[in-house]
Design a protein around this motif. Structure first.
Motif, mmCIF file in Angstrom:
data_model
loop_
_atom_site.group_PDB
_atom_site.id
_atom_site.type_symbol
_atom_site.label_atom_id
_atom_site.label_comp_id
_atom_site.label_asym_id
_atom_site.label_seq_id
_atom_site.Cartn_x
_atom_site.Cartn_y
_atom_site.Cartn_z
ATOM 1 N N LYS A 19 8.272 20.937 4.010
ATOM 2 C CA LYS A 19 9.134 19.756 4.014
ATOM 3 C C LYS A 19 9.257 19.210 2.598
ATOM 4 N N GLU A 20 10.282 18.384 2.400
ATOM 5 C CA GLU A 20 10.488 17.791 1.074
ATOM 6 C C GLU A 20 9.256 17.013 0.610
ATOM 7 N N ASP A 21 8.586 16.356 1.548
ATOM 8 C CA ASP A 21 7.446 15.521 1.147
ATOM 9 C C ASP A 21 6.157 16.333 0.993
ATOM 10 N N GLY A 22 6.239 17.649 1.111
ATOM 11 C CA GLY A 22 5.082 18.479 0.843
ATOM 12 C C GLY A 22 4.322 18.932 2.086
ATOM 13 N N GLU A 23 4.596 18.335 3.230
ATOM 14 C CA GLU A 23 3.925 18.821 4.451
ATOM 15 C C GLU A 23 4.378 20.246 4.701
ATOM 16 N N THR A 24 3.400 21.110 4.949
ATOM 17 C CA THR A 24 3.698 22.537 5.023
ATOM 18 C C THR A 24 3.240 23.106 6.362
ATOM 19 N N LEU A 25 4.101 23.909 6.959
ATOM 20 C CA LEU A 25 3.734 24.562 8.212
ATOM 21 C C LEU A 25 3.099 25.907 7.876
ATOM 22 N N PHE A 42 0.843 -1.199 0.000
ATOM 23 C CA PHE A 42 0.000 0.000 0.000
ATOM 24 C C PHE A 42 0.875 1.244 0.000
ATOM 25 N N ALA A 43 0.315 2.321 -0.533
ATOM 26 C CA ALA A 43 1.031 3.606 -0.545
ATOM 27 C C ALA A 43 0.635 4.390 0.693
ATOM 28 N N ILE A 44 1.595 5.008 1.302
ATOM 29 C CA ILE A 44 1.286 5.838 2.473
ATOM 30 C C ILE A 44 2.261 7.010 2.514
ATOM 31 N N ASP A 45 1.745 8.169 2.924
ATOM 32 C CA ASP A 45 2.596 9.358 3.043
ATOM 33 C C ASP A 45 3.817 9.064 3.897
ATOM 34 N N LYS A 46 4.941 9.582 3.462
ATOM 35 C CA LYS A 46 6.171 9.394 4.232
ATOM 36 C C LYS A 46 6.000 9.973 5.650
#
Lengths: 207, 483
Positions: B21-27, A159-163
């Motif tokens: 963040k690199e993975d797109g999570e944004t503060l 499954f794919a999951i957000d890092k």
């Protein structure tokens, strides 16, 4: 700080309904209870109990076969509706550790992640296949977050999951502490805020 | 994509991004945090446990709305759990030094009604609240997110939120609404078309002539129910109507700050060449009043249509859901909407509890009586709405017709107080959710506009509001004043 979770292993229960909203997961009456403990009693309350308090035979979570299930396999749009985090607390207190569905309500998904209730999105065909297997006989799933896999019998699904979600489960982080590492950026924004953005009481409404 | 213009969402998002963040999570920095008694308790407990304080008490506002009685405020609250929850918010507001609009405040009301009305909500800000209908505030051009309790604790402690950038969906509402077809009918039509999950992962931006024609309160109705289409939130580029609405409100920018505020607000509207992941157009020239028949807001038909036959759904999931919904609702396929009787009528909620909504309802009620077997309530969205209505004389129209005239709160929309349906009761409701048991165990909800709800109160069944000869909003206000 939450405990890290790497593997979830448990029995699956098929909840073959779409659009299960958070009002069903925990009815509003029980949102008045202060605290998280003991909410499992009210999980799916109106689906589990008749008005006289007796168990409803037609609801799958009342089936003795699934009483020890910890993984729900549900239809699409699970957890839509109200933002009530109590829905997550109620599921967890009821013994649920993971929900698998084709899609989730956005706020429910985030709330689950913050509480380490794992939500896994799988394509609809895979969800239906798992539901059918769990209906026929006991289905034990072994979910490995490090590998992003679901193992059962001789099969493996990935499954794919957000890092970010995965890291959170694997490390059990205190998010506020992490955020406060960015305190200088927060302060800088605050210093640049124009005065009109600050909601001071500037006038009264007079008749 | 790089060369295209930016949407209002892009602009506010970028201006409030502190770190990505690199993975797109944004503060994201949060300019306003509104909170209420039901979803905040554990957030404050979390702060206490870690010995943390509220970072910006001046940006945080608390109000009692979800479980408050709508009857006499001077009497003690009978429900012990509600009383405790309300007392807990009072203590938390005091301990953490927050402004609280309590049961006796002239500013008390439903959180999504008082935010805009007090000038707490202004264009171009980020706003969060532990309630899914926070999208309402998007009507003024604020980027507003409904959040959970853990996120609420995070905002209290840091004044920020980690978010993943939603995708952008533009909904263009084209044409001109027929007479007496309202914002509520439009949003029910939109949800009916995109489905309960159609907006998941998206921020909806509304635009088009129908939106521009609407007043700001009507736009709030439109944005309010975006969550019922699954959307993360909704937003509308502000225009002169919004600026005029904001001006002079208690917490709004002062006259000295006004030109600076206007300059900023004009800069954040969507560029003409902004791009979107998805664009949907609805032509609304022929839209008819909408009525929900099932147990989620996408289960909607027009007033001249019939209850659908589950056998005609192709998708097995939808078919099963329709069968289940009809059983719960006690309805048969093929029944005409106008043959459905109602027991209760509820006019109120963060969707339709504002002055525009009460004026609309009064247009129908003026000179008529509530049907003898119907119980009908008007619950104004806030003390200010209630007082405005009373100054205009609207309350007399309702009371004389046999409506109950109540104090503000969420009331029968969520049924956490004593305002609830009895098992089997069928209700025409101006609220936002027709989920099973939402308005009380066993209650059956049909979501409609204030006009349609008021007409159902009078006739004891649904009628096509277009068949009535109604006074205009201005005419009803004239009548009310002369009452």
């Amino acid at each position: 700080m939450p405990e890290p979770i790497r593997v979830i292993e448990g029995k699956a229960v098929p909840l073959k309904l779409e659009n299960v909203d958070t009002d069903q997961i925990i009815p509003a009456d029980f949102l008045k209870i202060l605290g998280k403990k003991g909410l499992g009693r009210y999980c799916f309350y109106r689906w589990r109990y008749n008005e006289d308090g007796s168990l409803r035979g037609d609801f799958i979570l009342n089936n003795p076969r699934y009483r020890d299930a910890s993984i729900i396999i549900a239809g699409k749009n699970f957890g839509i509706g109200s933002s009530r985090e109590n829905a997550v607390w109620a599921l967890q207190d009821f013994g649920i550790k993971c929900v698998i569905a084709p899609s989730f309500g956005d706020i429910f998904y985030v709330n689950s992640m913050k509480n380490m209730l794992l939500c896994i999105k799988l394509p609809e065909e895979q969800v239906k296949m798992l539901q059918e297997l769990a209906e026929k006989e006991d289905l034990i799933l072994r979910i490995d977050l490090e590998e992003s896999t679901i193992k059962f019998r001789d099969r493996i699904l990935s499954f794919a999951i957000d890092k970010a979600v995965r890291e959170r489960f694997l490390q059990g982080l205190d998010e506020i502490e992490i955020t406060l590492k960015h305190i200088e950026k927060i302060k800088k924004y605050e210093e640049s805020m124009p005065s009109f953005m600050i909601p001071n009481p500037r006038r009264f409404i007079t008749d | 994509m790089g060369l295209a213009g930016k949407s209002i969402f892009d602009k506010i998002w970028e201006l409030h991004t502190l770190y990505e963040k690199e993975d797109g999570e944004t503060l994201i920095y949060v300019d306003r945090h509104l909170t209420h008694e039901v979803t905040s308790y554990m957030a404050f407990e979390g702060l206490r446990e870690k010995n943390r304080r509220v970072r910006r008490p001046d940006l945080t506002f608390a109000v009692m709305d979800h479980n408050v009685p709508t009857t006499d405020r001077l009497k003690p609250i009978r429900d012990e759990l509600s009383a405790k929850q309300i007392a807990a918010l009072e203590k938390n507001a005091k301990d953490f030094k927050l402004t609280l609009f309590d049961l006796y405040s002239p500013y008390q009301g439903i959180v999504h009604v008082i935010g805009p009305e007090l000038g707490l909500t202004i264009p171009g800000i980020t706003l969060v609240c532990g309630d899914s209908h926070t999208s309402t505030h998007g009507a003024l051009g604020a980027l507003a997110f409904g959040i959970g309790t853990s996120e609420g604790e995070h905002v209290l402690a840091t004044q920020t939120l980690w978010l993943r950038k939603p995708r952008k969906m533009l909904i263009n509402l084209e044409g001109k609404l027929p007479e007496n077809v309202t914002a509520k009918d439009v949003i029910l039509w939109v949800i009916r078309n995109i489905g309960t999950g159609g907006g998941i992962g998206h921020v909806i931006e509304y635009d088009g002539p129908v939106v521009r024609e609407m007043n700001v309160e009507e736009r709030m109705t439109l944005c309010n129910m975006a969550i019922e289409g699954g959307a993360r939130t909704a937003i509308i580029s502000p225009d002169e109507k919004v600026f005029n609405y904001v001006r002079g409100r208690p917490y709004a920018p002062s006259d000295d700050e006004w030109s600076q505020a206007l300059e900023y607000w004009r800069s954040i509207v969507s560029d003409l060449d902004a791009d979107y992941h998805k664009t949907i157009r609805f032509h609304l020239d022929k839209l008819e009043p909408q009525v929900t028949w099932g147990t989620n807001p996408a289960m909607t038909v027009g007033v001249t249509e019939e209850i659908p036959d589950p056998g005609e759904f192709d998708d097995p999931g939808e078919k099963q859901a329709a069968e289940r919904a009809l059983k719960y609702m006690g309805l048969n396929p093929g029944t005409k909407i106008t043959d459905i009787n109602v027991d209760v009528v509820f006019i109120g909620s963060c969707t339709n509890g504002r002055l525009t909504d009460l004026v609309d309802a009064a247009r129908v009620v003026l000179g008529r009586k509530v049907a003898h077997n119907v119980r009908a309530l008007v619950v104004p969205g806030s003390q200010l709405v209630k007082r405005s209505a009373e100054r205009l004389g609207l309350h007399r129209i309702f009371i004389d017709a046999g409506f109950e005239w109540r104090n503000p709160g969420c009331s029968m929309c969520i049924a956490m107080n004593e305002d609830r349906l009895r098992p089997g009761d069928r209700c025409a409701s101006t609220s936002n959710r027709n989920f099973e048991n939402r308005q009380g165990p066993g209650g059956r909800t049909h979501l409609v506009s204030p006009l349609m709800a008021a007409a159902a109160a009078v006739y004891g069944r649904f009628i096509d509001i277009r068949e009535l000869d109604l006074p205009s909003r201005e005419e009803v206000l004239e009548h009310a004043g002369a009452y």
